[in-house]
Design an enzyme around this catalytic site. Structure first.
Site, PDB file in Angstrom:
ATOM      1  N   ARG A  59       0.943  -1.162   0.141  1.00 55.88           N
ATOM      2  CA  ARG A  59      -0.026  -0.026   0.015  1.00 55.88           C
ATOM      3  C   ARG A  59       1.013   1.068  -0.117  1.00 55.88           C
ATOM      4  O   ARG A  59       0.479   2.344  -0.468  1.00 55.88           O
ATOM      5  CB  ARG A  59      -0.817   0.034   1.213  1.00 55.88           C
ATOM      6  CG  ARG A  59      -1.986  -1.068   1.376  1.00 55.88           C
ATOM      7  CD  ARG A  59      -2.799  -1.104   2.317  1.00 55.88           C
ATOM      8  NE  ARG A  59      -3.567  -2.291   2.540  1.00 55.88           N
ATOM      9  CZ  ARG A  59      -4.680  -2.486   3.414  1.00 55.88           C
ATOM     10  NH1 ARG A  59      -5.024  -1.413   4.205  1.00 55.88           N
ATOM     11  NH2 ARG A  59      -5.316  -3.468   3.615  1.00 55.88           N
ATOM     12  N   GLU A  79     -10.772  -1.903  -5.148  1.00 48.06           N
ATOM     13  CA  GLU A  79     -11.357  -1.003  -4.320  1.00 48.06           C
ATOM     14  C   GLU A  79     -10.460   0.351  -4.018  1.00 48.06           C
ATOM     15  O   GLU A  79      -9.329   0.046  -4.461  1.00 48.06           O
ATOM     16  CB  GLU A  79     -11.593  -1.602  -2.803  1.00 48.06           C
ATOM     17  CG  GLU A  79     -12.224  -0.762  -1.975  1.00 48.06           C
ATOM     18  CD  GLU A  79     -12.031  -1.228  -0.515  1.00 48.06           C
ATOM     19  OE1 GLU A  79     -11.151  -1.829  -0.028  1.00 48.06           O
ATOM     20  OE2 GLU A  79     -13.008  -1.066   0.332  1.00 48.06           O
TER      21      GLU A  79
HETATM   22  C1  LIG Z   1     -10.609  -1.189   6.433  1.00 49.99           C
HETATM   23  C2  LIG Z   1     -10.175  -2.513   6.772  1.00 49.99           C
HETATM   24  C3  LIG Z   1     -10.176  -2.819   8.291  1.00 49.99           C
HETATM   25  C4  LIG Z   1     -10.493  -4.113   8.574  1.00 49.99           C
HETATM   26  O1  LIG Z   1      -9.688  -5.128   7.558  1.00 49.99           O
HETATM   27  C5  LIG Z   1      -9.364  -6.154   8.258  1.00 49.99           C
HETATM   28  N1  LIG Z   1      -8.233  -6.752   7.805  1.00 49.99           N
HETATM   29  C6  LIG Z   1      -7.136  -6.022   7.428  1.00 49.99           C
HETATM   30  N2  LIG Z   1      -6.188  -6.863   7.173  1.00 49.99           N
HETATM   31  C7  LIG Z   1      -6.751  -8.269   6.978  1.00 49.99           C
HETATM   32  C8  LIG Z   1      -6.281  -9.511   6.511  1.00 49.99           C
HETATM   33  N3  LIG Z   1      -5.088  -9.529   6.157  1.00 49.99           N
HETATM   34  N4  LIG Z   1      -7.100 -10.485   6.577  1.00 49.99           N
HETATM   35  C9  LIG Z   1      -8.516 -10.414   7.061  1.00 49.99           C
HETATM   36  N5  LIG Z   1      -8.850  -9.114   7.595  1.00 49.99           N
HETATM   37  C10 LIG Z   1      -8.043  -8.088   7.478  1.00 49.99           C
HETATM   38  C11 LIG Z   1      -9.432  -5.791   9.808  1.00 49.99           C
HETATM   39  O2  LIG Z   1      -9.581  -6.560  10.828  1.00 49.99           O
HETATM   40  C12 LIG Z   1     -10.423  -4.670   9.945  1.00 49.99           C
HETATM   41  O3  LIG Z   1     -11.559  -5.305   9.832  1.00 49.99           O
END
Ligand SMILES: CCC[C@H]1O[C@@H](n2cnc3c(N)ncnc32)[C@H](O)[C@@H]1O
Length: 483
Positions: free
Chosen positions: A100, A171
């Site tokens: 990112r 996205e």
């Molecule tokens: C806007 C994004 C935040 C959300 O994005 C989830 N999140 C981030 N990285 C991963 C990942 N590698 N695998 C599963 N969920 C993921 C976080 O928990 C939070 O809810």
């Protein structure tokens, strides 16, 4: 060249593209003509844009998790588990934080270390380093459509690679992947870089390839008033449409008052379509995505399932086309694949129980739709005005002036003068409007709602309410009542 909301010519686009593909060696794997032939073979049921269109036509809400790990084989295992054991209708690849920030060298170290450690040491899938070859391996190993989910201010190379790989949705946007994600990246740069990403989508559309784009709805995910996130979503939809995007999913993050949340989705879909048509983009297909609770989660898994189920129910009753699923591990970090699948099964069970049901119109729901639209209109018209009819330039000016102002954002380009707080029913209102040019009746409406809470709690309407609301959910409540 001055920033303007004008479709990039092929010459401008391909001129920029030469440099973009040099940002990492895998950029040389992208061959657009070859990619068009590859994408033409994507079956309808694996095309993100087509599956969303079908869901909206059938009036169903699709479930999509977030998920991403460092190594290709592990990532495939994870996605297969989420579609087979979780029942996911749509798949992500959540991209890691180094990618990112365009820090591909550190991605490579993360991949090498993950191989040694036998587990993922990155917090997502490093798509640029894996390249078209690796991303196609993922695409060819799953049954459902796949989308890149990230938070990348400069996503130009990432977008090239994932799109050439059969991932038919991306996205992000120049506002929604800047202000909540970066501290000092200029709005002008990210608007321009996302014009490139949208122009890439537009170029594929011109070759007959249907692709979906999804502005990131929740923004900072902390007490964001619905009209703020709707304004950003509509701006990004307009900027994307100018570059040739034909299939857009606008999004919103659950705030917690169910009537306001449903009103937000209804207002978002209607007003996105209204503004797209008004500015001549009548051939853009609009869908909506509801993000389950983006705030702090309870560590107790049973309570976490309660939060997930309320989010799923709200998405269903709103008639959102898609819901983004949380997991019972949200309070601790990256979920195991089992926990992730549990969140999906909880969500799908809730969606199935409510299938075909919608929150009926009511005076309360109509009032919330009206106020969200009125607030959003104030901001959008002002962006158009300060941009002298150009939404790209208007967006840059609007953030400079605080006309659009996202709460609790890290970016130094965000005014941070507006402050939200919940009213007595938990709906998110404007405590301070900063430089947002709301009409008096909008300001009075918000103030009256907060005065109601003050009277109930026997305290003045102050910033303390905002602070209490931020900590409330961690204590198991929606509204931060005085102790
Ligand atoms: C806007 C994004 C935040 C959300 O994005 C989830 N999140 C981030 N990285 C991963 C990942 N590698 N695998 C599963 N969920 C993921 C976080 O928990 C939070 O809810």
């Amino acid at each position: 060249m001055d920033l303007r909301n004008k479709k990039l010519t092929e010459e401008e686009f391909f001129g920029i593209r030469k440099e973009v593909l040099t940002h990492w060696p895998t950029g040389s794997e992208v061959d657009l003509q070859e990619a068009v032939e590859y994408l033409k073979k994507v079956p309808d049921e694996k095309n993100f844009a087509k599956k969303l269109r079908k869901a909206k036509e059938e009036g169903v809400t699709l479930a999509q998790p977030r998920a991403g790990v460092a190594l290709i084989s592990e990532h495939i295992k994870l996605l297969n588990y989420l579609e087979d054991e979780g029942g996911a209708d749509l798949l992500p690849s959540t991209i890691d934080s180094y990618t990112r920030q365009n820090r591909y060298n550190e991605c490579q170290i993360g991949i090498d270390e993950s191989l040694k450690a036998g587990r993922s040491l990155l917090n997502g899938f490093p798509a640029v380093n894996h390249g078209v070859k690796g991303c196609r391996e993922v695409y060819e190993s799953i049954k459902n459509p796949i989308q890149a989910r990230h938070g990348t201010p400069d996503a130009r190379l990432l977008s090239e690679i994932i799109t050439a790989s059969g991932w038919t949705s991306n996205e992000g946007g120049g506002i929604s992947y800047n202000i909540p994600y970066a501290k000092s990246v200029s709005m002008e740069k990210t608007i321009r870089d996302w014009q490139y990403c949208d122009r890439l989508t537009g170029w594929y559309e011109e070759q007959g390839i249907e692709l979906n784009r999804e502005p990131f709805g929740p923004l900072t995910g902390t007490l964001v008033p619905p009209s703020i996130s709707n304004t950003v979503a509509i701006l990004e939809a307009l900027l994307a449409a100018e570059q040739g995007v034909k299939n857009v999913t606008v999004g919103y993050g659950q705030c917690g008052n169910m009537v306001q949340d449903i009103a937000a989705i209804r207002a978002l879909e209607e007003q996105t379509e209204e503004y797209l048509k008004r500015f001549g983009y009548s051939d853009v297909f609009v869908t909506t995505v509801f993000h389950q609770w983006m705030g702090g989660f309870p560590a107790d898994e049973a309570k976490a399932f309660g939060v997930i189920s309320v989010g799923a129910a709200t998405a269903a009753m709103a008639g959102a086309t898609k819901v983004i699923v949380k997991t019972p591990h949200e309070a601790i970090g990256i979920p195991t694949m089992e926990a992730n699948a549990q969140g999906i099964r909880d969500t799908i069970m809730t969606l199935n129980m409510l299938k075909g049901q919608r929150m009926p119109m009511s005076p309360e729901l109509q009032t919330e739709i009206n106020i969200i639209k009125a607030e959003t209109r104030c901001m959008l018209e002002s962006v158009y005005e300060v941009g002298k009819g150009d939404f790209a330039r208007g967006t840059v000016e609007a953030f400079k002036l605080g006309i659009v102002d996202i709460p609790f954002a890290p970016s130094k380009y965000n005014a941070g003068k507006m402050m939200p707080a919940r009213d007595n029913s938990g709906a998110v209102r404007y405590l301070m409007t900063g430089n947002i040019p709301f009409t008096k009746d909008i300001i009075d409406f918000n103030k009256a709602k907060l005065v109601e809470r003050g009277q109930f709690e026997k305290r003045d309407v102050t910033f303390q309410m905002t602070v209490d609301d931020i900590f409330a959910v961690g204590k198991g409540n929606l509204i931060g009542r005085p102790e």
